[in-house]
Write an enzyme that holds these catalytic residues in place. Sequence first.
Site, PDB file in Angstrom:
ATOM      1  N   GLU A  85     -12.147  -6.681   0.052  1.00  0.00           N
ATOM      2  CA  GLU A  85     -11.732  -7.411  -1.146  1.00  0.00           C
ATOM      3  C   GLU A  85     -10.428  -8.179  -0.914  1.00  0.00           C
ATOM      4  O   GLU A  85     -10.206  -9.259  -1.468  1.00  0.00           O
ATOM      5  CB  GLU A  85     -11.581  -6.438  -2.331  1.00  0.00           C
ATOM      6  CG  GLU A  85     -10.333  -5.573  -2.326  1.00  0.00           C
ATOM      7  CD  GLU A  85     -10.243  -4.584  -1.179  1.00  0.00           C
ATOM      8  OE1 GLU A  85      -9.106  -4.307  -0.726  1.00  0.00           O
ATOM      9  OE2 GLU A  85     -11.287  -4.089  -0.731  1.00  0.00           O
ATOM     10  N   ASP A  86      -9.558  -7.620  -0.059  1.00  0.00           N
ATOM     11  CA  ASP A  86      -8.293  -8.304   0.220  1.00  0.00           C
ATOM     12  C   ASP A  86      -8.517  -9.544   1.084  1.00  0.00           C
ATOM     13  O   ASP A  86      -7.805 -10.546   0.948  1.00  0.00           O
ATOM     14  CB  ASP A  86      -7.286  -7.367   0.881  1.00  0.00           C
ATOM     15  CG  ASP A  86      -7.868  -6.572   2.043  1.00  0.00           C
ATOM     16  OD1 ASP A  86      -9.092  -6.643   2.277  1.00  0.00           O
ATOM     17  OD2 ASP A  86      -7.095  -5.869   2.714  1.00  0.00           O
ATOM     18  N   ARG A 116      -2.813   7.055   8.620  1.00  0.00           N
ATOM     19  CA  ARG A 116      -2.875   8.385   8.009  1.00  0.00           C
ATOM     20  C   ARG A 116      -3.627   9.339   8.929  1.00  0.00           C
ATOM     21  O   ARG A 116      -4.610   8.953   9.561  1.00  0.00           O
ATOM     22  CB  ARG A 116      -3.577   8.317   6.653  1.00  0.00           C
ATOM     23  CG  ARG A 116      -2.807   7.511   5.626  1.00  0.00           C
ATOM     24  CD  ARG A 116      -3.531   7.420   4.298  1.00  0.00           C
ATOM     25  NE  ARG A 116      -3.672   8.725   3.665  1.00  0.00           N
ATOM     26  CZ  ARG A 116      -3.610   8.918   2.343  1.00  0.00           C
ATOM     27  NH1 ARG A 116      -3.391   7.895   1.529  1.00  0.00           N
ATOM     28  NH2 ARG A 116      -3.764  10.106   1.828  1.00  0.00           N
ATOM     29  N   HIS A 133      -8.226   6.398   5.093  1.00  0.00           N
ATOM     30  CA  HIS A 133      -8.201   4.946   5.027  1.00  0.00           C
ATOM     31  C   HIS A 133      -9.579   4.436   4.620  1.00  0.00           C
ATOM     32  O   HIS A 133     -10.593   4.784   5.227  1.00  0.00           O
ATOM     33  CB  HIS A 133      -7.846   4.337   6.394  1.00  0.00           C
ATOM     34  CG  HIS A 133      -6.386   4.446   6.704  1.00  0.00           C
ATOM     35  ND1 HIS A 133      -5.423   3.782   5.983  1.00  0.00           N
ATOM     36  CD2 HIS A 133      -5.736   5.156   7.646  1.00  0.00           C
ATOM     37  CE1 HIS A 133      -4.231   4.074   6.487  1.00  0.00           C
ATOM     38  NE2 HIS A 133      -4.406   4.905   7.482  1.00  0.00           N
ATOM     39  N   ASP A 187       0.842  -1.200   0.000  1.00  0.00           N
ATOM     40  CA  ASP A 187       0.000   0.000   0.000  1.00  0.00           C
ATOM     41  C   ASP A 187       0.875   1.247   0.000  1.00  0.00           C
ATOM     42  O   ASP A 187       1.919   1.293   0.662  1.00  0.00           O
ATOM     43  CB  ASP A 187      -0.922   0.011   1.214  1.00  0.00           C
ATOM     44  CG  ASP A 187      -2.133  -0.897   1.022  1.00  0.00           C
ATOM     45  OD1 ASP A 187      -2.245  -1.520  -0.049  1.00  0.00           O
ATOM     46  OD2 ASP A 187      -2.964  -0.979   1.944  1.00  0.00           O
TER      47      ASP A 187
END
Length: 401
Positions: free
Chosen positions: A180-181, A209, A214, A95
């Site tokens: 999805e991951d 962050r 996120h 990422d």
Amino acid sequence: MTQPDVTVVIGAYEAMPYLVECLASVEAQTMDPARLEVIAVDDGSTDGTGECLEEFAARAPQHVTVIRQENSGGPSGPRNVGLAKATGRYVFFLDADDRLGPEALERMVAMADENGTDVVLGRVEGINRTPPKSMWGKTLDRTDVFSSNIKFTLSAQKLFRRELLDRHGMRFDESLWTGEDALFTMEAYLRADGVSVLADYTCYYLVGRDDGKHVTKTGSYTLRFDSARALMKLIADMVPAGSRRDTLMVRPFLITLLPQFGPRFLKDGEDVRRNKFELAKPLMDAYWTPGVARRLKVHERLRLHLVAMQRPELLVDVVEFVKAKKQADAVVEKRGTRVYLGYPHFRAAAAGVPDEVYLAEPREARAFPGYREAAANSFLRRALRKVRRMLRSGGAGAAAA
């Protein structure tokens, strides 16, 4: 160009200034640059992300390909684009706001090669974020998703053997906006010829962050139900009903579904509460089993039981009790062999919740008020009964004499 050992796929959207340190961590890898390629996909950024990637490609010792495209709306699209272009024996998804430990790729590739495993998990540490922890107890040369805690880390930041992904046509589901991951990684775990866990070196730094961007922190609660539904279906499709499936189903029930019926539920309006119960019902009907329930703590099991029974009015009492950090009284019965935790509605006739929902393992019960005292009283009662039996036995013998 010889085949690289690993392709690092970086999907980036509005990633500045975090991208700078991310790319620096790639450039600093101890692996020979010739063994590494980078495919970076700028997903329609407007903050200089694309320009930063192109500057990196011009100076980096590794082979870098930059792809710039219109915004796809989520992380799956860029990852799939990068995966389609990858030529490495392994693929690592990085990422753009996170970073690698200097020896991460070298160590993970060596781990996979030495053990012949298809997936390698490298230890993760958080920077202003809290990563999963239960799977980092020790390094495991070879394990699987059923006999370890790796099911509790389903993020994409793993090393995957590309041949495995290509053989099964594995790609990220672009219809999901979150989770999805988890779908991709769980499938890889289930299809893999072994998984390695590298726990003695920090391979990945998960960076929080401060701009609130996120994906996992934003979006409608309905997206979480979509994610849970997809993961539960995948598990059910790939693993026959029984103990092994129940072991895996714990993950979506505990991590994805249960938080929707935690403290945030108390803040939900009546319409949202009703909708959450409606969304949960088909999942509970299809996948909630006694085997899953047994694997949870009492307050987790109780909340999900009430969801399955469609009893929101009882759930509120339980959530308020747990949120207040109250401790249920331990009730020891059946000659000390059964321990119940007296959360709200325990043995309340109007509620009708079965006793077994409140049944606790001794390890869980020890932390609750009254357990030691109740267990001690139970021990004393057993000892007293034993003495009485001995006296009766002795008295009968004396009478016969």
